[in-house]
Design an enzyme around this catalytic site. Structure first.
Site, mmCIF file in Angstrom:
data_model
loop_
_atom_site.group_PDB
_atom_site.id
_atom_site.type_symbol
_atom_site.label_atom_id
_atom_site.label_comp_id
_atom_site.label_asym_id
_atom_site.label_seq_id
_atom_site.Cartn_x
_atom_site.Cartn_y
_atom_site.Cartn_z
ATOM 1 N N GLU A 167 -4.710 -6.664 14.796
ATOM 2 C CA GLU A 167 -4.225 -5.346 14.362
ATOM 3 C C GLU A 167 -5.380 -4.341 14.377
ATOM 4 O OE1 GLU A 167 -2.428 -4.087 10.319
ATOM 5 O OE2 GLU A 167 -0.701 -4.748 11.465
ATOM 6 N N GLY A 192 -4.810 -1.845 5.047
ATOM 7 C CA GLY A 192 -3.958 -2.950 4.602
ATOM 8 C C GLY A 192 -4.595 -4.318 4.829
ATOM 9 N N ARG A 193 -5.141 -4.530 6.020
ATOM 10 C CA ARG A 193 -5.688 -5.862 6.328
ATOM 11 C C ARG A 193 -7.066 -6.080 5.709
ATOM 12 N NH1 ARG A 193 -4.762 -2.561 10.299
ATOM 13 N NH2 ARG A 193 -6.417 -1.728 11.608
ATOM 14 N N GLU A 236 10.474 -4.631 4.672
ATOM 15 C CA GLU A 236 10.555 -6.034 4.279
ATOM 16 C C GLU A 236 10.300 -6.187 2.778
ATOM 17 O OE1 GLU A 236 8.860 -4.812 6.799
ATOM 18 O OE2 GLU A 236 9.097 -6.046 8.594
ATOM 19 N N HIS A 282 -4.382 -33.239 18.093
ATOM 20 C CA HIS A 282 -3.227 -34.014 18.552
ATOM 21 C C HIS A 282 -2.125 -33.113 19.075
ATOM 22 C CE1 HIS A 282 -4.982 -37.737 17.036
ATOM 23 N NE2 HIS A 282 -5.527 -36.931 16.139
ATOM 24 N N LYS A 329 9.161 -0.351 14.436
ATOM 25 C CA LYS A 329 9.756 0.008 13.132
ATOM 26 C C LYS A 329 10.766 1.136 13.320
ATOM 27 C CE LYS A 329 5.691 -0.842 10.189
ATOM 28 N NZ LYS A 329 4.723 -0.243 9.282
ATOM 29 N N LYS A 373 0.839 -1.203 0.000
ATOM 30 C CA LYS A 373 0.000 0.000 0.000
ATOM 31 C C LYS A 373 0.878 1.259 0.000
ATOM 32 C CE LYS A 373 -3.493 2.422 2.677
ATOM 33 N NZ LYS A 373 -4.462 2.412 3.747
HETATM 34 O O1 F6P Z 1 3.127 -2.768 9.790
HETATM 35 C C1 F6P Z 1 1.780 -3.044 9.662
HETATM 36 C C2 F6P Z 1 1.286 -2.754 8.278
HETATM 37 O O2 F6P Z 1 1.184 -1.388 8.090
HETATM 38 C C3 F6P Z 1 -0.036 -3.447 8.017
HETATM 39 O O3 F6P Z 1 -1.115 -2.751 8.461
HETATM 40 C C4 F6P Z 1 0.026 -3.623 6.542
HETATM 41 O O4 F6P Z 1 -0.880 -4.595 6.125
HETATM 42 C C5 F6P Z 1 1.461 -4.031 6.358
HETATM 43 O O5 F6P Z 1 2.164 -3.257 7.297
HETATM 44 C C6 F6P Z 1 2.022 -3.842 4.987
HETATM 45 O O6 F6P Z 1 1.975 -2.511 4.573
HETATM 46 P P1 F6P Z 1 2.175 -2.113 3.069
HETATM 47 O O7 F6P Z 1 1.097 -2.757 2.264
HETATM 48 O O8 F6P Z 1 2.101 -0.624 3.045
HETATM 49 O O9 F6P Z 1 3.536 -2.603 2.642
#
Ligand code: F6P
Length: 541
Positions: A353, A267-268, A212, A384, A507, A206
């Site tokens: 979240e 995002g979620r 990452e 199990h 972060k 987003k």
């Molecule tokens: O760090 C949490 C977050 O902001 C989530 O809410 C989101 O889904 C994820 O990181 C990834 O964010 P982006 O789509 O901006 O890379």
């Protein structure tokens, strides 16, 4: 102190809980042969059985009073009408517009968002068709065979869970992989399987600033260029999904190859937007639209049904009942459908979240539980592993059993045992086994000394969500059900479920610590634990 807890509706539930504290569900079933009929509901081809809970008709009426007193109907209307209900980020939360298959106009700041939503869906359709039909060619002229979605959080968990769940709908030539972890081991493993000439990377972010995702995307591009030896190859092998065109350009992806979405998509909640591209390209656009239709059906149900017969409202309120009036702190998610084995991980982000908050919308500290810890795995495996604790541990743990009548696999006839296990587990959790029953069952095999070990207290609550065979529509409805459940709970708790400030501090500190790991910074200002750990790392390098 927040006002929720002071309200008459909340207080009435506290009193009611005390009256029910010693009630056994087995007695409730014995007293009312119609209990299942009274406490079950079918919507969007999903049966919701909530009869095996510590509740009565009065409980539900009191919970509905709480929902009304918290303004649920008003907040629901505001969400569906595009109001800026995400107050701390000053924006709407309009994932429902992304799957608004009726095309009813939905306005944000006075502008209907549906034309833009439909334009992106059309762009996705044309892209998916070209990839699936082998018209989108890699740099050396070969059709795409592998899709690698690079993203994290909502840009990973939803697409991965759905793509996995709908494997039966996968295009036979296409294999889809998900890379999210910063540890290069995950990317490495994927890159060792795929062929650079036939691989397409979808960089899904987003913000297009997530550490990452950008780190992994840069490494993937480096790998591609090492193999194909031509900068122009990036155009054929990388597409982006983002709200941020400038950053996509800066990364080196042609904006022609970018699929847009908007800041009013959390995002979620983004698998319904172009973030769902990896799903759509894998299962085809028609099947992706079926997923959206299923979600839209659940949206319409949630938007229009009275609270008493409203599935997300009931599911949410039952959760509130346990969290706030029985003091539970976890919620188990137990799919008896292997296709949904990733659902618990997806729901962890969706629920925790969203509702893992400690202040109300207005910033007042809450003095009650908000989101429980959500956990679980495929139910049959859990039996199990940790079901021992569910049956004989010391905690009250509400559990959702998500049960497919038919498997995605059409052969071998495993399904009756699967169903027998799912039904037996919820029944055993509810009934337990008292001393007389244990004696009658075990007879001479019972060792008196160990009788306490053989008793089951029962009275453990569970919901069952049951459907025939998982289809894109049913999956869409199921996900929307949980999204709205989370919303209902947020309203009862008076919190904003659409921001996530809690992810920021870690972060920020990681960014501050990086120079120390790269040997540039003085470590003197850190706490002794961090200093000690940095020294240990340096010592081993
Ligand atoms: O760090 C949490 C977050 O902001 C989530 O809410 C989101 O889904 C994820 O990181 C990834 O964010 P982006 O789509 O901006 O890379």
């Amino acid at each position: 102190m927040s006002t929720q807890q002071q309200s008459p509706a909340w207080k009435a539930l506290e009193v009611h809980q005390q009256a029910l504290a010693d009630t056994q569900m087995r007695d409730l079933f014995a007293q009312n042969p119609q209990r299942f009929a009274h406490f079950s509901l079918q919507v969007c081809d999903i049966l919701f059985d909530y009869s095996k809970n510590r509740l009565t008709a009065e409980t539900l009426a009191l919970l509905q009073n709480l929902a009304r007193a918290s303004g649920l109907e008003m907040w629901r209307e505001r969400m569906f009408n595009g109001a800026a209900i995400n107050n701390t980020e000053k924006r709407a939360a309009l994932h429902v517009a992304l799957r608004n298959r009726s095309n009813r106009p939905i306005l944000v700041d006075g502008k209907d968002v549906m034309p833009e939503v439909n334009t992106v869906l059309e762009k996705m359709r044309s892209f998916c068709q070209r990839v699936q039909e082998g018209e989108w060619l890699g740099h050396t002229g070969k059709p795409i065979e592998s899709i690698v979605n690079i993203g994290i959080g909502g840009s990973d968990l939803g697409p991965k869970m759905v793509t996995e769940a709908l494997q039966n709908f996968r295009h036979p030539r296409l294999h889809t992989y998900f890379d999210s972890n910063l540890d290069a081991a995950q990317l490495n493993r994927i890159l060792s399987i795929v062929n650079p000439e036939t691989t397409l990377f979808i960089v899904a972010s987003k913000t297009f600033s997530t550490q990452e995702t950008l780190t992994n995307a840069r490494s993937a591009r480096q790998w591609l260029l090492e193999h194909l030896q031509d900068e122009t190859a990036v155009r054929k092998h990388f597409v982006a999904v983002s709200t941020h065109t400038q950053r996509v350009k800066e990364f080196g992806i042609d904006p022609q190859n970018m699929f847009e979405f908007w800041d009013w998509v959390g995002g979620r909640y983004s698998l319904w937007s172009a973030i769902g591209l990896s799903i759509a390209v894998t299962i085809g656009m028609d099947n992706y639209l079926r997923l959206l239709s299923g979600a839209h059906q659940m949206d319409e149900h949630f938007r229009t049904e009275p609270l008493e017969r409203n599935m997300p409202v009931l599911l949410g309120l039952i959760g509130v009942w346990y969290s706030n009036f029985w003091n539970t702190s976890t919620q188990a998610i137990l799919p008896y459908d292997y296709a949904l084995k990733l659902l618990p991980f997806y729901l962890q982000q969706l629920e925790m979240e969203s509702n893992g908050k400690r202040v109300t919308r207005d910033g007042v500290p809450v003095e009650y539980h908000t989101c429980p810890v959500v956990w679980g795995t495929a139910g049959n495996n859990g039996q199990h592993a940790y079901y021992q604790l569910l049956h004989q541990g010391t905690q009250l743990i509400p559990a959702d059993f998500i049960v497919a009548i038919k498997s995605q696999a059409h052969k071998y006839g495993h399904q009756n045992p699967v169903l027998a296990n799912a039904l037996a587990q919820t029944r055993a959790l509810m009934l337990g086994r008292n001393e007389a029953e244990t004696r009658a069952t075990l007879g001479d095999a019972l060792d008196e000394e160990y009788l306490p070990h053989r008793l089951f207290p029962g009275n453990q609550p569970s919901n069952i969500l049951m459907y025939d065979r998982l289809t894109p529509e049913i999956l869409g409805s199921l996900i929307a059900l949980y999204e709205h459940k989370v919303f209902v709970q947020s309203v009862c708790w008076g919190i904003n479920p659409f921001d996530q400030w809690g992810v920021e501090l870690g972060k920020q500190m990681a960014a501050e610590l990086l120079p120390a790991l790269e040997g540039e910074a003085n470590v003197g200002s850190y706490d002794s634990s961090t200093q000690g750990l940095l020294a240990f790392i340096r010592g081993l390098r």
